[in-house]
Write a protein that holds these residues in place. Structure first.
Motif, PDB file in Angstrom:
ATOM      1  N   GLU A   1      15.714  -5.337   2.811  1.00  0.00           N
ATOM      2  CA  GLU A   1      17.151  -5.139   2.967  1.00  0.00           C
ATOM      3  C   GLU A   1      17.919  -6.409   2.607  1.00  0.00           C
ATOM      4  O   GLU A   1      17.376  -7.507   2.643  1.00  0.00           O
ATOM      5  CB  GLU A   1      17.467  -4.746   4.414  1.00  0.00           C
ATOM      6  N   THR A   2      19.190  -6.245   2.295  1.00  0.00           N
ATOM      7  CA  THR A   2      20.042  -7.384   1.963  1.00  0.00           C
ATOM      8  C   THR A   2      21.494  -7.059   2.272  1.00  0.00           C
ATOM      9  O   THR A   2      21.866  -5.881   2.322  1.00  0.00           O
ATOM     10  CB  THR A   2      19.909  -7.768   0.474  1.00  0.00           C
ATOM     11  N   VAL A   3      22.289  -8.106   2.466  1.00  0.00           N
ATOM     12  CA  VAL A   3      23.729  -7.917   2.636  1.00  0.00           C
ATOM     13  C   VAL A   3      24.459  -8.196   1.324  1.00  0.00           C
ATOM     14  O   VAL A   3      25.661  -7.947   1.222  1.00  0.00           O
ATOM     15  CB  VAL A   3      24.303  -8.852   3.732  1.00  0.00           C
ATOM     16  N   VAL A   4      23.734  -8.718   0.355  1.00  0.00           N
ATOM     17  CA  VAL A   4      24.340  -9.101  -0.919  1.00  0.00           C
ATOM     18  C   VAL A   4      24.982  -7.890  -1.591  1.00  0.00           C
ATOM     19  O   VAL A   4      24.346  -6.848  -1.777  1.00  0.00           O
ATOM     20  CB  VAL A   4      23.298  -9.735  -1.858  1.00  0.00           C
ATOM     21  N   GLY A   5      26.249  -8.010  -1.923  1.00  0.00           N
ATOM     22  CA  GLY A   5      26.989  -6.916  -2.540  1.00  0.00           C
ATOM     23  C   GLY A   5      27.501  -5.895  -1.546  1.00  0.00           C
ATOM     24  O   GLY A   5      28.184  -4.940  -1.927  1.00  0.00           O
ATOM     25  N   LEU A   6      27.188  -6.099  -0.261  1.00  0.00           N
ATOM     26  CA  LEU A   6      27.591  -5.144   0.770  1.00  0.00           C
ATOM     27  C   LEU A   6      28.475  -5.750   1.838  1.00  0.00           C
ATOM     28  O   LEU A   6      29.198  -5.040   2.532  1.00  0.00           O
ATOM     29  CB  LEU A   6      26.345  -4.537   1.443  1.00  0.00           C
TER      30      LEU A   6
ATOM     31  N   SER B   1      30.894  -9.411   2.888  1.00  0.00           N
ATOM     32  CA  SER B   1      31.423 -10.750   2.619  1.00  0.00           C
ATOM     33  C   SER B   1      31.497 -11.567   3.902  1.00  0.00           C
ATOM     34  O   SER B   1      32.007 -12.688   3.904  1.00  0.00           O
ATOM     35  CB  SER B   1      32.823 -10.639   1.996  1.00  0.00           C
ATOM     36  N   ASP B   2      30.995 -11.006   4.993  1.00  0.00           N
ATOM     37  CA  ASP B   2      31.044 -11.677   6.290  1.00  0.00           C
ATOM     38  C   ASP B   2      29.778 -12.468   6.589  1.00  0.00           C
ATOM     39  O   ASP B   2      29.815 -13.454   7.332  1.00  0.00           O
ATOM     40  CB  ASP B   2      31.255 -10.651   7.409  1.00  0.00           C
ATOM     41  N   TYR B   3      28.657 -12.013   6.027  1.00  0.00           N
ATOM     42  CA  TYR B   3      27.372 -12.676   6.254  1.00  0.00           C
ATOM     43  C   TYR B   3      26.918 -13.397   4.980  1.00  0.00           C
ATOM     44  O   TYR B   3      27.209 -12.952   3.868  1.00  0.00           O
ATOM     45  CB  TYR B   3      26.284 -11.666   6.615  1.00  0.00           C
ATOM     46  N   VAL B   4      26.159 -14.473   5.173  1.00  0.00           N
ATOM     47  CA  VAL B   4      25.515 -15.156   4.049  1.00  0.00           C
ATOM     48  C   VAL B   4      24.044 -15.373   4.395  1.00  0.00           C
ATOM     49  O   VAL B   4      23.703 -15.559   5.570  1.00  0.00           O
ATOM     50  CB  VAL B   4      26.180 -16.514   3.734  1.00  0.00           C
ATOM     51  N   PRO B   5      23.168 -15.361   3.398  1.00  0.00           N
ATOM     52  CA  PRO B   5      21.752 -15.593   3.669  1.00  0.00           C
ATOM     53  C   PRO B   5      21.505 -17.034   4.126  1.00  0.00           C
ATOM     54  O   PRO B   5      22.159 -17.965   3.669  1.00  0.00           O
ATOM     55  CB  PRO B   5      21.077 -15.339   2.311  1.00  0.00           C
ATOM     56  N   VAL B   6      20.561 -17.213   5.027  1.00  0.00           N
ATOM     57  CA  VAL B   6      20.101 -18.546   5.393  1.00  0.00           C
ATOM     58  C   VAL B   6      19.034 -18.930   4.380  1.00  0.00           C
ATOM     59  O   VAL B   6      18.016 -18.252   4.255  1.00  0.00           O
ATOM     60  CB  VAL B   6      19.533 -18.578   6.825  1.00  0.00           C
ATOM     61  N   GLU B   7      19.280 -19.979   3.654  1.00  0.00           N
ATOM     62  CA  GLU B   7      18.403 -20.367   2.547  1.00  0.00           C
ATOM     63  C   GLU B   7      16.959 -20.582   3.018  1.00  0.00           C
ATOM     64  O   GLU B   7      16.706 -21.270   4.012  1.00  0.00           O
ATOM     65  CB  GLU B   7      18.921 -21.651   1.895  1.00  0.00           C
ATOM     66  N   GLY B   8      16.049 -19.982   2.292  1.00  0.00           N
ATOM     67  CA  GLY B   8      14.634 -20.156   2.598  1.00  0.00           C
ATOM     68  C   GLY B   8      14.132 -19.352   3.779  1.00  0.00           C
ATOM     69  O   GLY B   8      12.982 -19.507   4.195  1.00  0.00           O
ATOM     70  N   ARG B   9      14.985 -18.495   4.341  1.00  0.00           N
ATOM     71  CA  ARG B   9      14.599 -17.692   5.506  1.00  0.00           C
ATOM     72  C   ARG B   9      14.822 -16.216   5.186  1.00  0.00           C
ATOM     73  O   ARG B   9      15.905 -15.677   5.365  1.00  0.00           O
ATOM     74  CB  ARG B   9      15.409 -18.099   6.744  1.00  0.00           C
ATOM     75  N   ARG B  10      13.784 -15.573   4.702  1.00  0.00           N
ATOM     76  CA  ARG B  10      13.891 -14.180   4.245  1.00  0.00           C
ATOM     77  C   ARG B  10      14.303 -13.244   5.379  1.00  0.00           C
ATOM     78  O   ARG B  10      13.711 -13.235   6.459  1.00  0.00           O
ATOM     79  CB  ARG B  10      12.539 -13.735   3.677  1.00  0.00           C
ATOM     80  N   GLY B  11      15.356 -12.470   5.125  1.00  0.00           N
ATOM     81  CA  GLY B  11      15.821 -11.490   6.097  1.00  0.00           C
ATOM     82  C   GLY B  11      16.765 -12.044   7.143  1.00  0.00           C
ATOM     83  O   GLY B  11      17.217 -11.299   8.020  1.00  0.00           O
ATOM     84  N   LEU B  12      17.087 -13.343   7.071  1.00  0.00           N
ATOM     85  CA  LEU B  12      17.952 -13.959   8.070  1.00  0.00           C
ATOM     86  C   LEU B  12      19.324 -14.256   7.469  1.00  0.00           C
ATOM     87  O   LEU B  12      19.432 -14.884   6.411  1.00  0.00           O
ATOM     88  CB  LEU B  12      17.321 -15.250   8.588  1.00  0.00           C
ATOM     89  N   TYR B  13      20.370 -13.831   8.174  1.00  0.00           N
ATOM     90  CA  TYR B  13      21.745 -14.016   7.722  1.00  0.00           C
ATOM     91  C   TYR B  13      22.579 -14.580   8.863  1.00  0.00           C
ATOM     92  O   TYR B  13      22.254 -14.387  10.037  1.00  0.00           O
ATOM     93  CB  TYR B  13      22.345 -12.684   7.249  1.00  0.00           C
ATOM     94  N   THR B  14      23.644 -15.274   8.488  1.00  0.00           N
ATOM     95  CA  THR B  14      24.543 -15.815   9.493  1.00  0.00           C
ATOM     96  C   THR B  14      25.982 -15.595   9.063  1.00  0.00           C
ATOM     97  O   THR B  14      26.246 -15.219   7.912  1.00  0.00           O
ATOM     98  CB  THR B  14      24.267 -17.313   9.728  1.00  0.00           C
TER      99      THR B  14
END
Length: 280
Positions: free
Chosen positions: A248-253, A255-268
């Protein structure tokens, strides 16, 4: 074999209630999952079950059909990575931020039969010495009353506890009851189970420091995903985190969350000052 019209009717009702997307070629899925329900409800066939739901406009039957079609696949410490991220990255950052007298609120959305929230409860119990006076609240929700009742009972078969659960944790956190295993009371009491549909308003649940919403949105269409992610972000603390499934991803879905670099599946949350700390 179900008629296309029957499949489309069930798919439309399931989508309306749960966001579950079922295409017209999923007749085999309907047949395999609705056959046990038809028998349990006393109908001679799946067609008779669907006919009764349509004829009576039975909300109870339509919800039972929706629940039967939903995927409730889960097991203890599923995929490992999210739990490693929680222990090694999220917990240290948030425990420092909340302080010794603070509260850490965790939400497990679409918790199914409870293995995910109980896994977190076991992990937190094992880390209790590091938490000091920090209090923890775990809220676990699902739209299906049947799986919630199982989760609340905390009673699992030998097969279920063998999936993802180390023997040491089984011995430490479970009591054997015949050929089944029951979560010990101290772990069960850490989790508050509630009925909640992700398509409905959940603002009253308040803010959470960590939201686990894994392997759920993959069954939703893009528009439903956007709506759910938007509302999840409103319930996430400004320095909080969203944990999703590996596919799963938030990318393109969102604008409130961003991925935590190097941490798959983790967003902040966008603008989280602790982002670099978590990714370091």
């Amino acid at each position: 074999m179900l008629e296309k019209q029957e499949i489309l009717y069930v798919a439309a009702e399931a989508y309306k209630r749960s966001g579950l997307v079922l295409s017209a070629d999923k007749g085999y899925l309907l047949e395999s999952r609705l056959a046990p329900l038809a028998r349990a409800e006393g109908y001679a066939s799946i067609e008779a079950l669907i006919s009764a739901a349509r004829r009576e406009g039975s909300d109870r039957l339509l919800w039972a059909i929706t629940e039967a079609l939903a995927t409730h696949e889960t097991f203890f410490f599923r995929d490992n990575t999210p739990f490693d991220l929680f222990k090694q990255d999220i917990l240290p950052v948030l425990s420092r931020a909340r302080g010794n007298a603070g509260v850490l609120r965790i939400w497990c959305a679409a918790c199914s039969s409870g293995q995910e929230p109980y896994s977190l409860a076991m992990l937190l119990e094992e880390e209790r010495a590091r938490l000091g006076g920090l209090r923890v609240e775990i809220v676990a929700t699902d739209m299906a009353p049947r799986v919630l009742e199982k989760a609340k009972a905390g009673l699992y078969s030998q097969f279920e506890v063998q999936r993802g659960l180390a023997i040491q944790r089984l011995v430490t956190h479970f009591d054997q009851t015949g050929d089944q295993w029951r979560i010990k009371p101290n772990i069960r009491q850490m989790v508050n189970f509630q009925k909640q549909n992700l398509l409905e308003n959940f603002a009253s649940m308040g803010k959470f420091d960590v939201i686990f919403c894994r392997n759920v949105l993959i069954y939703f269409d893009a528009e439903s995903k956007k709506k759910v992610l938007s509302r999840l972000s409103q319930q996430t603390a400004s320095d909080g985190y969203l944990v999703m499934g590996a596919a799963e991803t938030v990318v393109g879905l969102s604008s409130d969350y961003v991925p935590v670099e190097g941490r798959r599946g983790l967003y902040t949350q966008v603008g989280n000052a602790a982002l670099k700390t978590a990714a370091a």
